[in-house]
Write a protein that holds these residues in place. Sequence first.
Motif, PDB file in Angstrom:
ATOM      1  N   LEU A   1       0.846  -1.211   0.000  1.00  0.00           N
ATOM      2  CA  LEU A   1       0.000   0.000   0.000  1.00  0.00           C
ATOM      3  C   LEU A   1       0.874   1.250   0.000  1.00  0.00           C
ATOM      4  CD1 LEU A   1      -2.860  -1.037   2.427  1.00  0.00           C
ATOM      5  CD2 LEU A   1      -3.237   0.237   0.309  1.00  0.00           C
ATOM      6  N   ILE A   2       1.851   1.291   0.897  1.00  0.00           N
ATOM      7  CA  ILE A   2       2.697   2.489   0.986  1.00  0.00           C
ATOM      8  C   ILE A   2       3.436   2.707  -0.346  1.00  0.00           C
ATOM      9  CG2 ILE A   2       4.701   3.533   2.151  1.00  0.00           C
ATOM     10  CD1 ILE A   2       2.143   3.514   3.885  1.00  0.00           C
ATOM     11  N   GLN A   3       3.971   1.633  -0.916  1.00  0.00           N
ATOM     12  CA  GLN A   3       4.704   1.776  -2.197  1.00  0.00           C
ATOM     13  C   GLN A   3       3.798   2.360  -3.272  1.00  0.00           C
ATOM     14  OE1 GLN A   3       5.934  -2.297  -2.651  1.00  0.00           O
ATOM     15  NE2 GLN A   3       7.707  -2.084  -1.292  1.00  0.00           N
ATOM     16  N   GLN A   4       2.564   1.814  -3.362  1.00  0.00           N
ATOM     17  CA  GLN A   4       1.676   2.269  -4.445  1.00  0.00           C
ATOM     18  C   GLN A   4       1.090   3.663  -4.171  1.00  0.00           C
ATOM     19  OE1 GLN A   4      -1.123  -0.375  -6.240  1.00  0.00           O
ATOM     20  NE2 GLN A   4       0.221  -2.143  -6.110  1.00  0.00           N
ATOM     21  N   ILE A   5       0.845   3.962  -2.886  1.00  0.00           N
ATOM     22  CA  ILE A   5       0.344   5.307  -2.535  1.00  0.00           C
ATOM     23  C   ILE A   5       1.360   6.341  -3.022  1.00  0.00           C
ATOM     24  CG2 ILE A   5      -0.029   6.886  -0.576  1.00  0.00           C
ATOM     25  CD1 ILE A   5      -1.161   4.329   0.946  1.00  0.00           C
ATOM     26  N   LEU A   6       2.630   6.081  -2.718  1.00  0.00           N
ATOM     27  CA  LEU A   6       3.686   7.031  -3.113  1.00  0.00           C
ATOM     28  C   LEU A   6       3.812   7.088  -4.624  1.00  0.00           C
ATOM     29  CD1 LEU A   6       6.364   6.114  -0.407  1.00  0.00           C
ATOM     30  CD2 LEU A   6       4.976   8.207  -0.487  1.00  0.00           C
ATOM     31  N   SER A   7       3.716   5.920  -5.269  1.00  0.00           N
ATOM     32  CA  SER A   7       3.937   5.941  -6.721  1.00  0.00           C
ATOM     33  C   SER A   7       2.777   6.621  -7.453  1.00  0.00           C
ATOM     34  CB  SER A   7       4.224   4.543  -7.271  1.00  0.00           C
ATOM     35  OG  SER A   7       3.067   3.782  -7.211  1.00  0.00           O
ATOM     36  N   ARG A   8       1.612   6.747  -6.811  1.00  0.00           N
ATOM     37  CA  ARG A   8       0.506   7.500  -7.445  1.00  0.00           C
ATOM     38  C   ARG A   8       0.583   8.995  -7.139  1.00  0.00           C
ATOM     39  NH1 ARG A   8      -5.227   4.639  -8.376  1.00  0.00           N
ATOM     40  NH2 ARG A   8      -4.488   2.508  -8.513  1.00  0.00           N
ATOM     41  N   GLY A   9       1.577   9.382  -6.335  1.00  0.00           N
ATOM     42  CA  GLY A   9       1.749  10.810  -6.045  1.00  0.00           C
ATOM     43  C   GLY A   9       1.048  11.278  -4.779  1.00  0.00           C
ATOM     44  N   ASP A  10       0.510  10.340  -3.987  1.00  0.00           N
ATOM     45  CA  ASP A  10      -0.096  10.716  -2.706  1.00  0.00           C
ATOM     46  C   ASP A  10       0.968  10.723  -1.606  1.00  0.00           C
ATOM     47  OD1 ASP A  10      -2.589  11.065  -3.754  1.00  0.00           O
ATOM     48  OD2 ASP A  10      -3.414   9.154  -3.057  1.00  0.00           O
ATOM     49  N   LEU A  11       0.563  11.184  -0.426  1.00  0.00           N
ATOM     50  CA  LEU A  11       1.471  11.235   0.722  1.00  0.00           C
ATOM     51  C   LEU A  11       1.132  10.086   1.670  1.00  0.00           C
ATOM     52  CD1 LEU A  11       1.239  15.094   1.295  1.00  0.00           C
ATOM     53  CD2 LEU A  11       3.190  13.827   0.311  1.00  0.00           C
ATOM     54  N   ALA A  12       2.165   9.444   2.218  1.00  0.00           N
ATOM     55  CA  ALA A  12       1.931   8.254   3.040  1.00  0.00           C
ATOM     56  C   ALA A  12       2.585   8.379   4.404  1.00  0.00           C
ATOM     57  CB  ALA A  12       2.486   7.022   2.317  1.00  0.00           C
ATOM     58  N   ILE A  13       1.827   7.976   5.425  1.00  0.00           N
ATOM     59  CA  ILE A  13       2.398   7.827   6.767  1.00  0.00           C
ATOM     60  C   ILE A  13       2.352   6.334   7.075  1.00  0.00           C
ATOM     61  CG2 ILE A  13       2.245   8.482   9.197  1.00  0.00           C
ATOM     62  CD1 ILE A  13       0.448  10.911   8.078  1.00  0.00           C
ATOM     63  N   ALA A  14       3.542   5.736   7.035  1.00  0.00           N
ATOM     64  CA  ALA A  14       3.656   4.294   7.273  1.00  0.00           C
ATOM     65  C   ALA A  14       3.875   4.073   8.752  1.00  0.00           C
ATOM     66  CB  ALA A  14       4.825   3.738   6.477  1.00  0.00           C
TER      67      ALA A  14
ATOM     68  N   GLY B   1      -0.509  18.018   8.206  1.00  0.00           N
ATOM     69  CA  GLY B   1      -1.634  18.916   8.510  1.00  0.00           C
ATOM     70  C   GLY B   1      -2.995  18.264   8.435  1.00  0.00           C
ATOM     71  N   ARG B   2      -3.042  17.013   7.972  1.00  0.00           N
ATOM     72  CA  ARG B   2      -4.332  16.317   7.887  1.00  0.00           C
ATOM     73  C   ARG B   2      -4.101  14.835   7.562  1.00  0.00           C
ATOM     74  NH1 ARG B   2      -3.340  17.994   2.646  1.00  0.00           N
ATOM     75  NH2 ARG B   2      -4.045  16.514   1.047  1.00  0.00           N
ATOM     76  N   ILE B   3      -5.157  14.062   7.753  1.00  0.00           N
ATOM     77  CA  ILE B   3      -5.198  12.684   7.222  1.00  0.00           C
ATOM     78  C   ILE B   3      -6.473  12.606   6.386  1.00  0.00           C
ATOM     79  CG2 ILE B   3      -5.468  10.231   7.786  1.00  0.00           C
ATOM     80  CD1 ILE B   3      -4.063  10.814  10.460  1.00  0.00           C
ATOM     81  N   ASP B   4      -6.360  12.065   5.189  1.00  0.00           N
ATOM     82  CA  ASP B   4      -7.544  11.891   4.331  1.00  0.00           C
ATOM     83  C   ASP B   4      -8.048  10.452   4.348  1.00  0.00           C
ATOM     84  OD1 ASP B   4      -7.611  14.602   3.157  1.00  0.00           O
ATOM     85  OD2 ASP B   4      -5.701  14.003   2.261  1.00  0.00           O
ATOM     86  N   VAL B   5      -7.109   9.505   4.482  1.00  0.00           N
ATOM     87  CA  VAL B   5      -7.490   8.087   4.412  1.00  0.00           C
ATOM     88  C   VAL B   5      -6.763   7.341   5.527  1.00  0.00           C
ATOM     89  CG1 VAL B   5      -7.637   6.045   2.921  1.00  0.00           C
ATOM     90  CG2 VAL B   5      -7.427   8.313   1.870  1.00  0.00           C
ATOM     91  N   VAL B   6      -7.493   6.556   6.302  1.00  0.00           N
ATOM     92  CA  VAL B   6      -6.834   5.676   7.280  1.00  0.00           C
ATOM     93  C   VAL B   6      -7.094   4.244   6.847  1.00  0.00           C
ATOM     94  CG1 VAL B   6      -8.831   5.742   8.882  1.00  0.00           C
ATOM     95  CG2 VAL B   6      -6.587   5.061   9.723  1.00  0.00           C
ATOM     96  N   VAL B   7      -6.026   3.448   6.807  1.00  0.00           N
ATOM     97  CA  VAL B   7      -6.184   2.037   6.442  1.00  0.00           C
ATOM     98  C   VAL B   7      -5.846   1.182   7.659  1.00  0.00           C
ATOM     99  CG1 VAL B   7      -5.575   0.184   4.854  1.00  0.00           C
ATOM    100  CG2 VAL B   7      -5.465   2.567   4.075  1.00  0.00           C
ATOM    101  N   ASN B   8      -6.863   0.534   8.189  1.00  0.00           N
ATOM    102  CA  ASN B   8      -6.680  -0.409   9.295  1.00  0.00           C
ATOM    103  C   ASN B   8      -6.314  -1.754   8.685  1.00  0.00           C
ATOM    104  OD1 ASN B   8      -7.415   0.642  12.102  1.00  0.00           O
ATOM    105  ND2 ASN B   8      -8.988   1.550  10.785  1.00  0.00           N
TER     106      ASN B   8
END
Length: 283
Positions: free
Chosen positions: A19-32, A74-81
Amino acid sequence: MSQLVWLVTGCSSGFGEILIQQILSRGDLAIATARNLDKIQHLGKLGAATLELDVTDSQETINDTVAKAIAEYGRIDVVVNNAAHVTAGAWEDVEYDQLLAQFDTNVFGVFKVTRAVLPHFRERRAGVMVFISSLSGWHGHAFTGPYAGSKFALEGLVESLGRETEGFGIRTLLVEPGRFRTMLLSPSNLRAVTSKIPDYAEVSRANMEGLAKEDRKQPGDTNKAVKVILDLVRREGCALGKEVPFRFPLGRDAYETIGEKCKENLHLLEDWHDVITSTDHDV
Ligand SMILES: NC(=O)c1ccc[n+]([C@@H]2O[C@H](COP(=O)([O-])OP(=O)(O)OC[C@H]3O[C@@H](n4cnc5c(N)ncnc54)[C@H](OP(=O)(O)O)[C@@H]3O)[C@@H](O)[C@H]2O)c1
């Protein structure tokens, strides 16, 4: 869609890592996040922010970690449990503490992380909550009662939560993967309780051998599954222009097993309709 900030639990391997790899590769920001930061250093090098998070920590500790995560961008848009493990064994062999540990991670941990993020989402009238459930949230395989029980519990909790929060503009996505090639069944992650009871011994051993054989041989390609999850959240690719459902099975095995269960339940309701509906008070 604009750039999203994602917070993901359990990123040291499997779904979380990809998930983190693909989030970054789509240009989103990731908190792992992971319970051991050493295990996600490589994701930090890819550009993810990293935080230590054990989902079995106290609510206060998790609240602090989520506050740090919000402060990061400054924010979280998506949380993945996502974080979870499998405890496998016969009912009669699994001790209460082992069952509690299974629920502590797979259910109570999800509860705490989500409760920490929810005020932020409500305040912003926005946010996507993704829950990685399982085919085991539909089907209790023999000798995996603790895991199936935890995922069934998660399904009920999340179904209610989705209904409670949709009015705030918060989206909920309950993902139900079949068998995917991750570290879930690896000797380091699987908590297998072999039977000490002669009646179960043989079939329990066969079952544990089956799980061991399945380790990293599962049919599902985790990269493909994660791509679908990102599409569903971002309403892109396979989800472009479509209504994204609340519940989303992933994998051919999930399709088949869930389909069978739905058919069985419909047959049951039809075959026993008159008996099932016969118990109201006479007016
Ligand atoms: N793979 C499948 O076939 C499959 C099928 C259906 C559902 N799922 C679900 O997919 C999700 C991810 O599992 P996976 O398949 O990717 O397995 P995985 O490779 O074993 O990943 C599980 C992750 O959860 C983390 N974790 C475990 N306990 C934790 C805790 N207390 N706090 C924080 N992190 C914790 C692990 O971290 P550590 O390194 O610290 O242990 C690991 O990063 C789970 O919810 C699982 O139930 C998987």
